[in-house]
Design an enzyme around this catalytic site. Structure first.
Site, short mmCIF file in Angstrom:
data_model
loop_
_atom_site.label_atom_id
_atom_site.label_comp_id
_atom_site.label_asym_id
_atom_site.label_seq_id
_atom_site.Cartn_x
_atom_site.Cartn_y
_atom_site.Cartn_z
N ASP A 15 15.56 53.54 38.96
CA ASP A 15 16.38 54.12 37.68
C ASP A 15 16.82 53.01 36.87
O ASP A 15 16.79 52.96 35.48
CB ASP A 15 17.49 55.08 37.85
N CYS B 265 17.98 49.50 47.32
CA CYS B 265 17.65 50.66 47.74
C CYS B 265 16.45 51.21 47.02
O CYS B 265 15.79 52.14 47.43
CB CYS B 265 18.68 51.73 48.34
N ARG C 108 18.83 60.31 50.79
CA ARG C 108 18.67 61.20 49.66
C ARG C 108 19.23 62.50 49.95
O ARG C 108 18.06 63.48 49.94
CB ARG C 108 17.20 60.81 48.81
N ARG D 217 23.99 58.99 50.18
CA ARG D 217 23.98 59.00 48.79
C ARG D 217 24.37 60.59 48.29
O ARG D 217 23.69 61.54 48.77
CB ARG D 217 22.66 58.75 48.25
N HIS E 14 3.49 68.21 54.71
CA HIS E 14 3.90 67.61 55.96
C HIS E 14 2.50 67.28 56.69
O HIS E 14 2.40 66.78 57.76
CB HIS E 14 4.14 69.21 56.64
N ARG F 152 10.26 56.93 34.37
CA ARG F 152 9.57 56.42 35.60
C ARG F 152 8.62 57.55 35.94
O ARG F 152 7.62 57.30 36.84
CB ARG F 152 10.63 56.39 36.55
N GLU G 239 22.51 51.47 39.19
CA GLU G 239 21.30 52.21 38.75
C GLU G 239 21.04 52.40 37.10
O GLU G 239 20.10 52.89 36.54
CB GLU G 239 20.66 53.17 39.41
C1 PEP Z 1 16.58 54.19 42.40
O1 PEP Z 1 16.95 54.85 41.32
O2 PEP Z 1 16.10 53.10 42.66
C2 PEP Z 1 16.90 54.84 43.65
C3 PEP Z 1 16.78 54.36 45.07
O3 PEP Z 1 17.09 56.37 43.39
P1 PEP Z 1 16.07 57.39 43.34
O4 PEP Z 1 14.88 56.82 43.41
O5 PEP Z 1 16.37 58.51 44.13
O6 PEP Z 1 16.46 57.78 41.86
MG MG Z 2 17.95 56.51 41.09
#
Ligand code: PEP
Ligand code: MG
Length: 539
Positions: free
Chosen positions: A454, A501, A295, A331, A188, A464, A430
């Site tokens: 992803d 996204c 998210r 989502r 925060h 990742r 993804e």
């Molecule tokens: C992605 O995988 O690019 C995505 C937007 O979802 P997250 O980063 O929440 O896995």
């Molecule tokens: Mg993702």
């Protein structure tokens, strides 16, 4: 000159004297008491005073840090009523016959440590909240006043880690920037600093030692570098950057409220990614044309039990109402992999990123999925909602997910609950599989949003979460760009829109490529929107 590298969490250049936050040493010595009942009562009275202070703060901080951020103080107050927080304290008073200050300090530190040891970054960041609440109660018990280093001259304020109350109560006119030894990018403190426009760098570790206090300093909250006793050429360079940033900001402000159109007249939508209700404020400040990725799994994190339908409904409703006519793409739950919640009791997996996550959980545990879908549909009457399924890799998964959405609509209709039956249902692209069969998926989805984070992980077989693999991770890999192009082309052939996204959407070096590919939407961090709009208008 000393150069220290930290992690920049709030951009901006600041120059001034470094001053360490003087925290009064709190009286936490163990004092043996005679009367246990009286000591418990002392603790309860202090707890009540702390609760009153927090109630007042929750109201008075609204103007400074925004309504949603100020809610944190309500959460702190709720912590004071939580048995998990209070019982261990009372237990120490009883079993060790210890004074309340000691009991609060000991039990509070243990709980804060438990949070700090958690793997999940969000939960880790909650450790400072527990610490903050405990300090407040100890201060009240020992009758000490809080004195945030107030010098007449504005300073770059340094400490181990700022508590949220300290950050929120800072006098903006006296603080040029914040620097700390510890901290988390999603704490925060970092959020408040960004909201209040204070440059901030965290994570210097022991290098940021107290004997640096009083030194002249200049810092760059963007690159995370702090220079002490800076050389004239560094000062000149950063002051020039500050000028540039100011000019750039003024220029970008002219893009505010305008549509995003490239030179060929093609209209693109610039949406924002959010993870909480309060992030919707940042999306509006950033001039987002909608929310391209809410998210929703963040509603499931940082708690012991599943969020119920009512809680979720309220969260979605608030975001939809804040965004008005602008679209909000919610989502559905993407728990698993790096986002773990213990109460899901997911089996330990060798390879969680390739395991039971996202839609796979939802298609296995219909009760959880349907609760979320009910909440989204109920909230859909309050704005312009869309549903998006994550991690789809086959037509069967899309069909089964849509079947469950249909079942929920039928249930709500039978119960006479109002909802919008026509909200679009899209999917995230993804997995390489979904990109490759995007022609088939496009026939049954209302839109695509490409999750490049992803998609990159699965296409390049690069975890990742593993920083050590970054030398191998070519985010501009031809394979990824081809999968994006393929998905976008297939979406258009089927007459649906396609956006991005994942983080690649905000990569300015690819903006021209994405515009040329014909992407219809980019959903990014709110602070990137005006810059992207300006760049797209030149494409
Ligand atoms: C992605 O995988 O690019 C995505 C937007 O979802 P997250 O980063 O929440 O896995
Ligand atoms: Mg993702």
């Amino acid at each position: 000159m000393i150069t220290l590298q930290g992690k920049g969490v709030s951009a901006g250049i600041a120059k001034g004297r470094l001053s360490f936050l003087k925290r009064e040493s709190l009286s936490v010595k163990k004092r043996i008491i005679d009367n246990i009942e009286e000591e418990i009562e002392r603790f309860n009275v202090a707890r009540q005073t702390a609760a009153d202070q927090l109630d007042a703060l929750a109201v008075s901080m609204v103007d400074k840090i925004g309504e949603e951020n100020a809610l944190l103080f309500e959460i702190h107050r709720m912590m004071l009523e939580d048995a998990d927080y209070c019982e261990p304290i009372i237990d120490i008073i009883k079993t060790e016959k210890a004074c309340a200050e000691y009991a609060v300090n000991t039990a509070g530190s243990r709980l804060a440590q438990e949070f700090a040891d958690m793997d999940d970054e969000y939960m880790k960041a909650r450790s400072i909240d527990v610490y903050d609440v405990s300090k407040r109660v100890i201060r009240i018990l020992s009758g000490e006043e809080q004195d945030l280093a107030r010098s007449d001259e504005p300073v770059i304020l340094a400490t181990d880690d700022f508590t949220p109350s300290e950050t929120a109560q800072l006098d903006r006119s006296k603080v040029l920037a914040l620097v700390s030894r510890q901290g988390a990018a999603n704490s925060h403190t970092a959020i408040f600093a960004r909201t209040m426009g204070i440059p901030a760098i965290i994570g210097f570790g022991a290098f940021l030692s107290g004997d640096l206090s009083g030194k002249e300093a200049i810092l760059d909250g963007d690159t995370g570098v702090l220079y002490l006793d800076p050389e004239p050429k560094i000062i000149m360079k950063l002051e020039a950057k500050k000028e540039e940033l100011l000019k750039e900001k003024e220029k970008l402000e002219q893009m505010r409220g305008k549509p995003t159109i490239n030179k060929n007249g093609k209209l693109l939508k610039l949406y924002a990614n959010i993870g909480s209700v309060s992030d919707a404020d940042a999306a509006l400040i950033g001039d987002a044309e909608g929310i391209g990725l809410f998210r929703s799994e963040f509603l499931y994190l940082g708690r012991d039990t599943y969020p119920d339908e009512e809680f979720q409904y309220e969260s979605y409703r608030k975001v939809l109402e804040k965004m008005g006519e602008r679209q909000v793409v919610i989502r559905t739950l993407d728990i698993g992999a790096d986002k773990q919640a213990d109460y899901f009791n997911l089996p330990k997996e060798e390879n969680p990123a390739m395991g039971m996550r996202a839609i796979r959980i939802c298609l296995t545990r219909h009760d959880i999925f349907k609760t979320q879908l009910r909440a989204i549909y109920r909230a859909s009457v309050h704005g312009n909602a869309a549903i998006m399924f994550p991690m789809i890799s086959s037509l069967d998964e899309l069909r089964r997910s849509k079947e469950l959405a249909k079942a929920v609509r039928e249930e709500l209709a039978a119960e006479g609950v109002p909802f919008n039956a026509d909200i679009p249902i899209g999917i995230m692209i993804e997995t390489p599989a979904s990109a490759i069969i995007s022609d088939i998926l496009a026939e049954e989805a209302d839109f695509f949003s490409i999750g490049t984070n992803d998609l990159t992980q699965y296409t390049l077989a690069i975890d990742r979460q593993n920083d050590s693999l970054s030398p191998f991770c070519d985010t501009h890999h031809e394979a990824i760009l081809r999968l994006i192009k393929l998905s976008c082309d297939n979406a258009h052939k089927a007459g649906i829109w396609c956006g991005i996204c994942g983080s690649l959407g905000a990569d300015l070096t690819l903006t021209k490529t994405f515009v040329e590919m014909g992407l219809d939407e980019l959903s990014v961090e709110p602070s990137r929107i005006l810059k992207l709009r300006s760049l797209i208008s030149e494409c």
